[in-house]
Design a protein around this motif. Sequence first.
Motif, PDB file in Angstrom:
ATOM      1  N   LEU A 191      54.442  16.349 104.536  1.00 26.06           N
ATOM      2  CA  LEU A 191      55.538  15.747 103.783  1.00 26.06           C
ATOM      3  C   LEU A 191      55.134  15.575 102.323  1.00 26.06           C
ATOM      4  CD1 LEU A 191      56.709  12.900 106.212  1.00 26.06           C
ATOM      5  CD2 LEU A 191      57.679  15.189 105.964  1.00 26.06           C
ATOM      6  N   SER A 192      56.129  15.472 101.458  1.00 23.96           N
ATOM      7  CA  SER A 192      55.881  15.112 100.058  1.00 23.96           C
ATOM      8  C   SER A 192      55.935  13.594  99.940  1.00 23.96           C
ATOM      9  CB  SER A 192      56.950  15.743  99.160  1.00 23.96           C
ATOM     10  OG  SER A 192      58.228  15.216  99.471  1.00 23.96           O
ATOM     11  N   PRO A 193      55.334  13.018  98.890  1.00 25.70           N
ATOM     12  CA  PRO A 193      55.360  11.556  98.753  1.00 25.70           C
ATOM     13  C   PRO A 193      56.770  10.979  98.747  1.00 25.70           C
ATOM     14  CG  PRO A 193      53.756  12.496  97.254  1.00 25.70           C
ATOM     15  CD  PRO A 193      54.490  13.649  97.847  1.00 25.70           C
ATOM     16  N   GLU A 194      57.704  11.664  98.080  1.00 22.63           N
ATOM     17  CA  GLU A 194      59.061  11.118  98.009  1.00 22.63           C
ATOM     18  C   GLU A 194      59.792  11.186  99.340  1.00 22.63           C
ATOM     19  OE1 GLU A 194      58.956  15.095  95.717  1.00 22.63           O
ATOM     20  OE2 GLU A 194      57.695  13.327  96.025  1.00 22.63           O
ATOM     21  N   GLN A 195      59.351  12.068 100.243  1.00 24.58           N
ATOM     22  CA  GLN A 195      59.962  12.100 101.572  1.00 24.58           C
ATOM     23  C   GLN A 195      59.584  10.880 102.400  1.00 24.58           C
ATOM     24  OE1 GLN A 195      58.887  16.432 102.472  1.00 24.58           O
ATOM     25  NE2 GLN A 195      60.707  16.167 103.731  1.00 24.58           N
ATOM     26  N   THR A 196      58.517  10.196 102.033  1.00 22.20           N
ATOM     27  CA  THR A 196      58.114   8.998 102.772  1.00 22.20           C
ATOM     28  C   THR A 196      58.814   7.755 102.249  1.00 22.20           C
ATOM     29  OG1 THR A 196      56.218   8.478 101.335  1.00 22.20           O
ATOM     30  CG2 THR A 196      55.859  10.065 103.113  1.00 22.20           C
ATOM     31  N   HIS A 197      59.627   7.903 101.203  1.00 17.18           N
ATOM     32  CA  HIS A 197      60.435   6.799 100.669  1.00 17.18           C
ATOM     33  C   HIS A 197      61.909   7.156 100.832  1.00 17.18           C
ATOM     34  CE1 HIS A 197      56.968   4.837  98.694  1.00 17.18           C
ATOM     35  NE2 HIS A 197      56.560   6.065  98.408  1.00 17.18           N
ATOM     36  N   THR A 233      48.260   8.662 107.619  1.00 17.14           N
ATOM     37  CA  THR A 233      48.609   9.913 106.945  1.00 17.14           C
ATOM     38  C   THR A 233      49.610   9.658 105.830  1.00 17.14           C
ATOM     39  OG1 THR A 233      48.190  11.222 108.938  1.00 17.14           O
ATOM     40  CG2 THR A 233      49.626  12.197 107.259  1.00 17.14           C
ATOM     41  N   ILE A 234      50.612   8.860 106.082  1.00 17.17           N
ATOM     42  CA  ILE A 234      51.624   8.549 105.064  1.00 17.17           C
ATOM     43  C   ILE A 234      50.985   7.827 103.885  1.00 17.17           C
ATOM     44  CG2 ILE A 234      53.658   7.114 104.621  1.00 17.17           C
ATOM     45  CD1 ILE A 234      54.591   7.826 107.456  1.00 17.17           C
ATOM     46  N   HIS A 235      50.048   6.914 104.158  1.00 17.15           N
ATOM     47  CA  HIS A 235      49.359   6.214 103.058  1.00 17.15           C
ATOM     48  C   HIS A 235      48.596   7.211 102.184  1.00 17.15           C
ATOM     49  CE1 HIS A 235      50.642   2.391 104.357  1.00 17.15           C
ATOM     50  NE2 HIS A 235      49.711   2.153 105.270  1.00 17.15           N
ATOM     51  N   LYS A 236      47.952   8.206 102.795  1.00 17.52           N
ATOM     52  CA  LYS A 236      47.216   9.210 102.018  1.00 17.52           C
ATOM     53  C   LYS A 236      48.164  10.068 101.184  1.00 17.52           C
ATOM     54  CE  LYS A 236      43.686  11.349 103.725  1.00 17.52           C
ATOM     55  NZ  LYS A 236      42.792  12.167 104.587  1.00 17.52           N
ATOM     56  N   ILE A 237      49.300  10.418 101.746  1.00 20.03           N
ATOM     57  CA  ILE A 237      50.278  11.223 100.999  1.00 20.03           C
ATOM     58  C   ILE A 237      50.817  10.435  99.815  1.00 20.03           C
ATOM     59  CG2 ILE A 237      52.590  12.240 101.146  1.00 20.03           C
ATOM     60  CD1 ILE A 237      51.912  13.024 104.028  1.00 20.03           C
ATOM     61  N   ARG A 238      51.087   9.165 100.006  1.00 23.86           N
ATOM     62  CA  ARG A 238      51.643   8.356  98.916  1.00 23.86           C
ATOM     63  C   ARG A 238      50.654   8.178  97.771  1.00 23.86           C
ATOM     64  NH1 ARG A 238      54.971   3.562 102.178  1.00 23.86           N
ATOM     65  NH2 ARG A 238      56.788   4.884 102.721  1.00 23.86           N
ATOM     66  N   ARG A 239      49.373   8.285  98.033  1.00 23.63           N
ATOM     67  CA  ARG A 239      48.383   8.207  96.951  1.00 23.63           C
ATOM     68  C   ARG A 239      48.124   9.590  96.349  1.00 23.63           C
ATOM     69  NH1 ARG A 239      45.715   4.893 100.789  1.00 23.63           N
ATOM     70  NH2 ARG A 239      44.233   6.580 101.213  1.00 23.63           N
ATOM     71  N   ALA A 240      48.174  10.604  97.165  1.00 26.79           N
ATOM     72  CA  ALA A 240      47.977  11.997  96.710  1.00 26.79           C
ATOM     73  C   ALA A 240      46.711  12.143  95.871  1.00 26.79           C
ATOM     74  CB  ALA A 240      49.205  12.487  95.943  1.00 26.79           C
ATOM     75  N   GLU A 241      45.610  11.601  96.357  1.00 24.93           N
ATOM     76  CA  GLU A 241      44.327  11.716  95.665  1.00 24.93           C
ATOM     77  C   GLU A 241      43.622  12.983  96.166  1.00 24.93           C
ATOM     78  OE1 GLU A 241      42.426   8.062  96.608  1.00 24.93           O
ATOM     79  OE2 GLU A 241      43.642   6.871  95.208  1.00 24.93           O
ATOM     80  N   VAL A 242      43.587  14.012  95.334  1.00 27.37           N
ATOM     81  CA  VAL A 242      43.109  15.315  95.784  1.00 27.37           C
ATOM     82  C   VAL A 242      42.000  15.884  94.910  1.00 27.37           C
ATOM     83  CG1 VAL A 242      45.346  15.885  96.811  1.00 27.37           C
ATOM     84  CG2 VAL A 242      44.898  16.509  94.424  1.00 27.37           C
ATOM     85  N   THR A 243      41.513  15.109  93.951  1.00 25.82           N
ATOM     86  CA  THR A 243      40.549  15.644  92.985  1.00 25.82           C
ATOM     87  C   THR A 243      39.287  16.161  93.660  1.00 25.82           C
ATOM     88  OG1 THR A 243      41.386  14.114  91.310  1.00 25.82           O
ATOM     89  CG2 THR A 243      39.254  15.151  90.893  1.00 25.82           C
ATOM     90  N   SER A 244      38.692  15.378  94.544  1.00 25.51           N
ATOM     91  CA  SER A 244      37.444  15.796  95.176  1.00 25.51           C
ATOM     92  C   SER A 244      37.651  17.007  96.081  1.00 25.51           C
ATOM     93  CB  SER A 244      36.845  14.635  95.981  1.00 25.51           C
ATOM     94  OG  SER A 244      37.753  14.200  96.984  1.00 25.51           O
ATOM     95  N   GLN A 245      38.792  17.054  96.786  1.00 26.41           N
ATOM     96  CA  GLN A 245      39.057  18.211  97.654  1.00 26.41           C
ATOM     97  C   GLN A 245      39.230  19.489  96.842  1.00 26.41           C
ATOM     98  OE1 GLN A 245      40.491  15.241  97.801  1.00 26.41           O
ATOM     99  NE2 GLN A 245      41.253  14.716  99.853  1.00 26.41           N
ATOM    100  N   LEU A 246      39.835  19.383  95.658  1.00 22.71           N
ATOM    101  CA  LEU A 246      40.068  20.582  94.854  1.00 22.71           C
ATOM    102  C   LEU A 246      38.795  21.108  94.214  1.00 22.71           C
ATOM    103  CD1 LEU A 246      43.528  19.833  93.195  1.00 22.71           C
ATOM    104  CD2 LEU A 246      42.999  21.096  95.287  1.00 22.71           C
ATOM    105  N   LEU A 247      37.755  20.287  94.140  1.00 19.97           N
ATOM    106  CA  LEU A 247      36.466  20.803  93.681  1.00 19.97           C
ATOM    107  C   LEU A 247      35.944  21.848  94.654  1.00 19.97           C
ATOM    108  CD1 LEU A 247      34.707  17.537  92.430  1.00 19.97           C
ATOM    109  CD2 LEU A 247      35.664  19.387  91.046  1.00 19.97           C
ATOM    110  N   ARG A 248      36.212  21.651  95.920  1.00 19.27           N
ATOM    111  CA  ARG A 248      35.820  22.648  96.914  1.00 19.27           C
ATOM    112  C   ARG A 248      36.622  23.927  96.738  1.00 19.27           C
ATOM    113  NH1 ARG A 248      36.399  22.061 103.491  1.00 19.27           N
ATOM    114  NH2 ARG A 248      35.578  24.128 103.997  1.00 19.27           N
ATOM    115  N   VAL A 249      37.912  23.782  96.444  1.00 23.86           N
ATOM    116  CA  VAL A 249      38.755  24.960  96.204  1.00 23.86           C
ATOM    117  C   VAL A 249      38.221  25.759  95.027  1.00 23.86           C
ATOM    118  CG1 VAL A 249      41.062  25.702  95.503  1.00 23.86           C
ATOM    119  CG2 VAL A 249      40.800  23.896  97.219  1.00 23.86           C
ATOM    120  N   LYS A 250      37.784  25.062  93.992  1.00 24.46           N
ATOM    121  CA  LYS A 250      37.258  25.734  92.804  1.00 24.46           C
ATOM    122  C   LYS A 250      36.044  26.590  93.144  1.00 24.46           C
ATOM    123  CE  LYS A 250      35.691  24.767  88.087  1.00 24.46           C
ATOM    124  NZ  LYS A 250      35.428  23.698  87.089  1.00 24.46           N
ATOM    125  N   ASP A 251      35.206  26.111  94.078  1.00 27.41           N
ATOM    126  CA  ASP A 251      34.038  26.892  94.481  1.00 27.41           C
ATOM    127  C   ASP A 251      34.420  28.115  95.305  1.00 27.41           C
ATOM    128  OD1 ASP A 251      32.379  25.084  93.228  1.00 27.41           O
ATOM    129  OD2 ASP A 251      32.045  23.883  95.035  1.00 27.41           O
TER     130      ASP A 251
END
Length: 420
Positions: A191-197, A233-251
């Motif tokens: 889901l997108s964050p706005e779908q949870t509201h 899961t909804i709490h994680k989507i509403r924060r959308a904190e993805v910086t550390s995960q995208l460091l892996r994508v960069k590699d």
Amino acid sequence: MLLLPKSVGPFTLVRKLGAGGVAESYLGTHGGQGDRPVVVRRILPYILRDPARLASLEARVRDLMGVRHPFLVAVLDLVADGDERFIVEEYVDGVDLDRVLAWCRANGRSLPHNVYLHLATQICNGLEALHGRPGKGTGADNVLHLGLKPAAIHVRRDGRVVIGGYGLTRSPTSLPQGGVVGPVPVRMEYLSPEQTHSDQKLTPASDIFSLGSVLYELLTLEPLFRADSNLHTIHKIRRAEVTSQLLRVKDVLPGLDKVLFRALSLNPRHRYQRAFVLREDLRGLMAGYSFNTIADDVLDFFAPMLRDVEEAGPEPAAAATAVPAERPPAPDVTHPGPDQPAPPVAPLGPGAAEAPTARVEPVAAPPAPPAAPPEIPAAPAVEEPAAPEIPATPEIPAAPEIPAAPAVEEPAAPARRGSR
């Protein structure tokens, strides 16, 4: 629970595929078209008992019925049978990305980067075509998917991506039972964050956030927001904190991290507003990979999964479908516009069930299996005009040799006269 087989107008429901928060899905046949396979979604009774919800759902289905595109599963009909309602969709013969992810995890494989980017741009093409249509039933400016997830994206036997499994409501979080049907919960991690509201507007950027989650998982084989419960899961989507995960994508695939960072922005206004813009950024990453044999590369990678689907047992109405002996040329998928006419709807691919957790299990054919469907021509390839060949830079002729200036003989100085 329905007693199968069951006739609904010209359609016959053969077996159950899965269930979700709004509907349960069945494999069926269209008797009026040579027993062509279709997917039939039966609206659950609690929706039928709520006039407001039913009216909203029917308007949503009319929106989807107005869309036809080669990269989108066609919604064919809305059938009333007594007090019940059934949504009829195209059947897609292929493998969905949920099964692809499971196969990759089980075999320690990942998608080659050129195959990954090729699929990702096709998904963008399908979303752009969907978003480019206004809603005929709801009056919305854009028709949205509202349920994008790996199980809703199929790879056909010709290598083309088809998107289906459309969400029939704004979000499973808005359902009375919280998106739970019996013991099977609806997965929330895409889901997108706005779908949870319930009070936030949904736009094409909402589907693009969901696509960002899918693309992350397709590269890393790990879900981005999944937690141990739907609430977490909804709490994680509403924060959308993805910086550390995208460091892996960069590699793994340099440059993709910047694309996903924009697609997964918490604020919808900071995301891609149109899928074709996301597609062009993905195409910018293609320069480092070869696409000369992309048709063969796609079919080679998906061949084991397509064989698994075939060996699990063909559907009763799709027994005549088989992997072609010769590979058809891959259609060009980089530039189909939203107004491109759709090819004939072919009986291809398992339509997405409402809940991706429901897995299609092979069963024995019914006592009197329907006749095999007539062969339906594959969708015509969309040819992109070849780029004009740039002529080689003409050779600049060497500068002509400048002759040396003729020597000027200086007259001898006159002899100085002696003094007197």
